[in-house]
Design a protein around this motif. Sequence first.
Motif, PDB file in Angstrom:
ATOM      1  N   GLU A  39       0.830  -1.201   0.000  1.00 24.36           N
ATOM      2  CA  GLU A  39       0.000   0.000   0.000  1.00 24.36           C
ATOM      3  C   GLU A  39       0.865   1.251   0.000  1.00 24.36           C
ATOM      4  O   GLU A  39       0.557   2.229  -0.710  1.00 24.36           O
ATOM      5  CB  GLU A  39      -0.919   0.002   1.223  1.00 24.36           C
ATOM      6  N   ALA A  40       1.958   1.244   0.757  1.00 27.21           N
ATOM      7  CA  ALA A  40       2.854   2.405   0.775  1.00 27.21           C
ATOM      8  C   ALA A  40       3.502   2.608  -0.590  1.00 27.21           C
ATOM      9  O   ALA A  40       3.631   3.742  -1.070  1.00 27.21           O
ATOM     10  CB  ALA A  40       3.930   2.215   1.852  1.00 27.21           C
ATOM     11  N   VAL A  41       3.917   1.522  -1.228  1.00 28.06           N
ATOM     12  CA  VAL A  41       4.503   1.624  -2.565  1.00 28.06           C
ATOM     13  C   VAL A  41       3.470   2.152  -3.555  1.00 28.06           C
ATOM     14  O   VAL A  41       3.775   3.012  -4.396  1.00 28.06           O
ATOM     15  CB  VAL A  41       5.034   0.256  -3.019  1.00 28.06           C
ATOM     16  N   ARG A  42       2.245   1.677  -3.456  1.00 28.61           N
ATOM     17  CA  ARG A  42       1.176   2.136  -4.357  1.00 28.61           C
ATOM     18  C   ARG A  42       0.939   3.638  -4.203  1.00 28.61           C
ATOM     19  O   ARG A  42       0.786   4.363  -5.191  1.00 28.61           O
ATOM     20  CB  ARG A  42      -0.116   1.372  -4.068  1.00 28.61           C
ATOM     21  N   LEU A  43       0.934   4.118  -2.963  1.00 25.35           N
ATOM     22  CA  LEU A  43       0.713   5.547  -2.735  1.00 25.35           C
ATOM     23  C   LEU A  43       1.846   6.386  -3.330  1.00 25.35           C
ATOM     24  O   LEU A  43       1.613   7.476  -3.867  1.00 25.35           O
ATOM     25  CB  LEU A  43       0.584   5.817  -1.241  1.00 25.35           C
ATOM     26  N   ALA A  44       3.081   5.885  -3.233  1.00 20.01           N
ATOM     27  CA  ALA A  44       4.213   6.610  -3.810  1.00 20.01           C
ATOM     28  C   ALA A  44       4.106   6.670  -5.324  1.00 20.01           C
ATOM     29  O   ALA A  44       4.377   7.711  -5.952  1.00 20.01           O
ATOM     30  CB  ALA A  44       5.527   5.940  -3.396  1.00 20.01           C
ATOM     31  N   VAL A  45       3.696   5.564  -5.944  1.00 21.11           N
ATOM     32  CA  VAL A  45       3.536   5.527  -7.401  1.00 21.11           C
ATOM     33  C   VAL A  45       2.414   6.463  -7.833  1.00 21.11           C
ATOM     34  O   VAL A  45       2.552   7.229  -8.803  1.00 21.11           O
ATOM     35  CB  VAL A  45       3.250   4.084  -7.858  1.00 21.11           C
ATOM     36  N   ILE A  46       1.302   6.441  -7.119  1.00 23.21           N
ATOM     37  CA  ILE A  46       0.170   7.307  -7.462  1.00 23.21           C
ATOM     38  C   ILE A  46       0.562   8.772  -7.357  1.00 23.21           C
ATOM     39  O   ILE A  46       0.211   9.596  -8.213  1.00 23.21           O
ATOM     40  CB  ILE A  46      -1.034   6.991  -6.550  1.00 23.21           C
ATOM     41  N   ALA A  47       1.316   9.130  -6.313  1.00 22.40           N
ATOM     42  CA  ALA A  47       1.735  10.515  -6.143  1.00 22.40           C
ATOM     43  C   ALA A  47       2.599  10.959  -7.316  1.00 22.40           C
ATOM     44  O   ALA A  47       2.457  12.093  -7.826  1.00 22.40           O
ATOM     45  CB  ALA A  47       2.500  10.671  -4.833  1.00 22.40           C
ATOM     46  N   SER A  48       3.487  10.096  -7.782  1.00 19.25           N
ATOM     47  CA  SER A  48       4.342  10.447  -8.913  1.00 19.25           C
ATOM     48  C   SER A  48       3.522  10.642 -10.182  1.00 19.25           C
ATOM     49  O   SER A  48       3.717  11.611 -10.923  1.00 19.25           O
ATOM     50  CB  SER A  48       5.396   9.346  -9.119  1.00 19.25           C
TER      51      SER A  48
END
Length: 353
Positions: free
Chosen positions: A299-308
Motif C-alpha cells: 500500500e505504501a509503494v502504491r501511494l508513492a507511485v500514485i503521487a508520482s
Amino acid sequence: MAGKLNSRVAAVAASVLAQRKYVAPVDVFAGLGWVRAARIEEWRRGRFSPLTEALPGDAARIGEALRCLRAWARENGLTPADTAYTAATRERGDLRFTGDDALDRLCRTHWLAPDLSEKQRARLTERQNKAPDLAVNPADKAWTCAGCGAAGRAGDLLLAEGPLCLTCADFDHLVLLPAGNAALSRRARQESTLCVLVQHFNRRRKRYERQGILVEEAALDRAEQRCLADEDARARRRDRDAQRRAAQDVDFQAAFADTIRRLYPGCPPDRAQAIAGHAGTRGSGRVGRSAAGRALGEEAVRLAVIASIRHLNTDYDRLLMDGVPRAEARERIRPALDRVLRSWEERAQPCAM
C-alpha cells in the motif's frame, strides 16, 4: 466484513512488527486509520479518557480487531507482554482504553517478535513500561493559569492539564535546552533529576514535534562539560554514521525501486528509481519513510507511485495553480491517473516521462 478486518489487521501488524519488533494495539488502531497519532499523544498526555472517545467504532468492533490481532500474533509465534499505560500527568494515573476491564487488558497486551533474545525482550519490556515524559507546550493564544490566575501570552510554556504556568507546575527552576544537539540533550537528561519535554503541535503535519527539554541548570553545565571532553571522538563517530546511513539509503531505495517494478512491471526502470529516490528520502516525511514504506508494504509503494503519476502525468499541478480546490483537482485527474496506473500494472511502456 470480519474477513476483511482480519486481513487489514494482519497487514498493519506485520508492517509494525517489521519496524519495531513488537506490535501494540494502539499502533494497529492508528494503522487502520481509526485514530491519528496526534490524538493518541493527547490521550497519553491525559487530555481525554478513555481512548474510545477518539475511535470511530463501538466496543464490539474494537473487540473484534483485538481478537484478530491476538489470532495473528499466536499464529506467527509472537510472545504476549502485559504493558503498563501511565498518563504523562503529574499524578501518573493509569490510562483507560475503553472503560471495559476485559478489553483494556487486551489493549495493554503487546506482542513481541519471536526472534528476540531474553535480554532484548527484557529491555524492550522495560522500555514499554516506562512512564512517558512530562511535557509542556507553547500556548497558541492568550490564556489564564488555573493555579494562580496569572494571565499568559501566546508562546508561553504551559502544562496543558489545568492549564498551569511553569511556577504552578513546579517547573520554574528548570532551564530550556533547545533541540538540535542529541549528545547534549541525552546527557542533560541523565544528569537532571527532573526533565520535562517541550513539544509543539505541527498543524500541517498533524503531529507533536519536539522542541527541546527543560532540565536543571547544574545538570546542563555537567552535560556540557562531558560533551567538551569527547568532542573529537563524537565528530569521528558522526562521520562514520553518516557514511553508514548513506549506504543504507542507497540499498533501501534500490529495494523500493525493485518492489515498484515487481508490482508495476510497466513502469520504466528510471521512473521507478526516481519514485523510490523521492519517496525514500531520509527526513522527508514522505510515504517511503513511514513504517509501512520502510517495510516495503504494497500500500505504501502504491501511494508513492500514485503521487508520482499525479504530479508528472496529469494536469494536477496546473489545476492547483489555477486555484482549483485540492479535492476537486484530484477528482478531475482521476481518469488520467487510473489509465497510467493500469498501463503500468499490465504491460511495459516505451516512455512514461
